[in-house]
Design an enzyme around this catalytic site. Structure first.
Site, mmCIF file in Angstrom:
data_model
loop_
_atom_site.group_PDB
_atom_site.id
_atom_site.type_symbol
_atom_site.label_atom_id
_atom_site.label_comp_id
_atom_site.label_asym_id
_atom_site.label_seq_id
_atom_site.Cartn_x
_atom_site.Cartn_y
_atom_site.Cartn_z
ATOM 1 N N SER A 22 0.807 -1.226 0.000
ATOM 2 C CA SER A 22 0.000 0.000 0.000
ATOM 3 C C SER A 22 0.838 1.273 0.000
ATOM 4 O O SER A 22 0.482 2.232 -0.703
ATOM 5 C CB SER A 22 -0.962 -0.003 1.193
ATOM 6 N N LYS A 71 -8.466 -5.981 11.447
ATOM 7 C CA LYS A 71 -9.662 -5.501 10.729
ATOM 8 C C LYS A 71 -10.942 -5.630 11.553
ATOM 9 O O LYS A 71 -11.883 -4.861 11.369
ATOM 10 C CB LYS A 71 -9.832 -6.264 9.411
ATOM 11 N N ASP A 111 -12.600 -3.512 0.762
ATOM 12 C CA ASP A 111 -12.326 -4.818 0.137
ATOM 13 C C ASP A 111 -13.521 -5.246 -0.725
ATOM 14 O O ASP A 111 -13.354 -5.890 -1.763
ATOM 15 C CB ASP A 111 -12.063 -5.896 1.192
ATOM 16 N N GLY A 137 -12.897 -16.330 6.799
ATOM 17 C CA GLY A 137 -12.433 -15.181 7.591
ATOM 18 C C GLY A 137 -12.957 -13.868 7.028
ATOM 19 O O GLY A 137 -13.998 -13.819 6.355
ATOM 20 N N ALA A 139 -11.823 -11.813 4.633
ATOM 21 C CA ALA A 139 -11.869 -11.661 3.182
ATOM 22 C C ALA A 139 -13.030 -12.465 2.588
ATOM 23 O O ALA A 139 -13.657 -12.047 1.611
ATOM 24 C CB ALA A 139 -10.539 -12.113 2.573
#
Ligand code: NAP
Length: 283
Positions: A22, A71, A111, A137, A139
């Site tokens: 990132s 997260k 996401d 999870g 994602a």
């Protein structure tokens, strides 16, 4: 919106975070638009997360990205949670704003938008009726949110199916270790999404036995969220069978682009960010 009068700060909060791509991608975007801001790596163990987030309330900060393993935990430290983050139970972006009531920190999940845009480059939402997601999870929850947006049926295959049934209520769950169950789920899937880290550490690891890909319909699309390596063993195996397949770099790019717009109010310079990720030609 960025005022531009003094250098502002952005960064990614995670632990470990040294591998993150990132900073390169976001700094290139900030520089391209002439926004005076620096994007940094903020390695943050769990016991320092609250202090790190509190720091974001200071005026020099625009916000942050949040990655593994924070997260979920970060959400309790924020003032508001955007609908997509609430629906997925995870936030990967924090936006700082100043209101009449003081400084606010909002949690977003880009996401979902990133995955949706990445998938839309290679497949038509209207053609996707069944999605099979590997992993249960954070994602995987983003993948389930896209399936919901596309009005597609979703099934999750998890290595701990009992745990997945507890955490993903109302979703069909298959056992990732049960070949028959998996083959049945694959046989109806128009879209297979790997949302496990299997394939990151080892170039040869796959989340499912590669020969099981033969159970997929011939026009299915395989998307691996892993972006390092850019082409995983799963993507290689799918392509070797003549299936369309993609690694996770497009998702990384587009989740970053969505975060950039949230922080700055500007459309993200996609070509610049793509180049900063080292992507010259096709994905
Ligand atoms: P997570 O919350 O830790 O979830 C990982 C899931 O995968 C869990 O269900 C876990 O099962 C399962 N799993 C772990 N290792 C496995 C293995 N060897 N075989 C089968 N299942 C396994 O992680 P996450 O945040 O969802 O991230 C998952 C992957 O997506 C990571 O590789 C991450 O880098 C990638 N990702 C990519 C992007 C992008 O922009 N391209 C964005 C987000 C995430 P247990 O619960 O049993 O441990």
């Amino acid at each position: 919106m960025v005022s531009g009068d003094s250098a502002r700060r952005l960064g990614v909060i995670g632990h470990p975070v040294g591998h993150s791509r990132s900073p390169a991608m976001q700094q290139a975007a900030l520089d391209a638009l002439g926004i005076e801001a620096v994007y940094e790596l903020w390695d943050t163990p769990a016991d320092q997360l609250a202090a790190r987030v509190a720091e974001l309330r200071r005026p020099e900060y625009l916000g942050a990205n949040v990655t593994i393993p924070h997260k979920l935990a970060v959400m309790a430290l924020l003032d508001e949670i955007a609908p997509e983050a609430r629906a997925t139970g995870a936030a990967n972006t924090i936006v700082r704003s100043e209101t009449a009531d003081g400084v606010r920190l909002a949690g977003h999940n880009t996401d979902v938008a990133g995955l949706e845009r990445a998938l839309a480059e290679s497949t038509d939402a209207a053609d996707v009726r069944h999605v099979l997601v590997l992993g249960a999870g954070g994602a995987a929850r983003a993948a389930l949110a896209v399936a919901r947006r596309w009005n597609a049926m979703a099934c999750v295959a998890a290595r701990d199916a009992a745990k997945a049934r507890m955490t993903l209520r109302g979703i069909a769950i298959a056992d990732l270790g049960d070949r028959d169950e998996l083959a049945a789920a694959l046989s109806t899937a128009d879209l297979l999404i790997n949302a496990t880290p299997a394939g990151m550490a080892s170039q040869d690891e796959t989340p499912l036995a590669p020969e099981l890909l033969a159970a997929l319909p011939g026009d299915a699309f395989v998307f691996d969220m892993i972006y390092e390596p850019p082409e995983t063993a799963l993507v290689r195996a799918a392509r070797a069978r003549g299936l369309r397949a993609s690694g996770g770099l497009p998702m990384l790019l587009y989740q970053g682009a969505a975060a950039f717009t949230l922080w700055t109010g500007h459309e993200a310079p996609i070509a610049v960010m793509r180049a900063a990720l080292g992507i010259a030609g096709d994905w």
